[in-house]
Design an enzyme around this catalytic site. Structure first.
Site, PDB file in Angstrom:
ATOM      1  CB  CYS A 298      -0.917  -0.047   1.226  1.00 46.15           C
ATOM      2  SG  CYS A 298      -1.791   1.492   1.575  1.00 46.15           S
TER       3      CYS A 298
ATOM      4  CB  CYS B 137       0.312   1.873   4.081  1.00 47.95           C
ATOM      5  SG  CYS B 137      -1.394   1.277   3.965  1.00 47.95           S
TER       6      CYS B 137
END
Length: 150
Positions: A69, A72
């Protein structure tokens, strides 16, 4: 400075000493050399989530993330900064949703990054998506001021 939190090692931002900080413990982590409060950052999985998060004496900023991600990775420095800024008031726990799938389902992590401020596992505040570090710190500060979850 946060380093090696997955190994339980935290570098003291005050004196630079490397300290072992367990994922779960009673009390607050302090530097073995200068005795200042240390940022508390740990990882949790389905197997140890109850011990690391739900039994924490401090509120927990849980960062539900995944290695693939991009957003993230963008939010990670702000999460680490929150551990430093709120040392002694907050424990930061990173939860990889690919590994801790039961935790992801429990907190309905349909989008990541998902940041949760938790008291004994109960949600006090929720933030979905990447936010800049300054905004994240403001959100944590405001969330810590909310009444504890029932």
């Amino acid at each position: 400075m946060m380093a090696d939190h997955a190994e339980g090692i935290t570098t003291c931002p005050h004196c630079g000493t490397r300290n072992r900080v367990p994922a779960a413990a009673t009390g607050l982590p302090r530097c073995g050399k200068c005795k200042e409060l240390l940022p508390w950052q740990a990882d949790a999985t389905d197997a140890d989530f109850a011990e690391v998060v739900e039994q924490s004496a401090l509120p927990v900023l849980a960062d539900l993330w995944a290695p693939w991600c991009g957003p993230c990775r963008v939010v990670a420095p702000g999460v680490a900064k929150a551990a430093e800024v709120f040392a002694g008031k907050l424990k930061v726990v990173k939860v990889n949703v690919d590994i801790a799938q039961n935790v992801a389902v429990r907190y309905q992590a349909q989008s990541i990054p998902l940041l949760l401020l938790l008291d004994k596992g109960a949600v006090r505040a929720r933030q979905v998506g990447a936010v800049p570090p300054d905004a994240l710190l403001r959100w944590v500060d405001q969330s810590l001021a909310l009444p504890p979850a029932a």
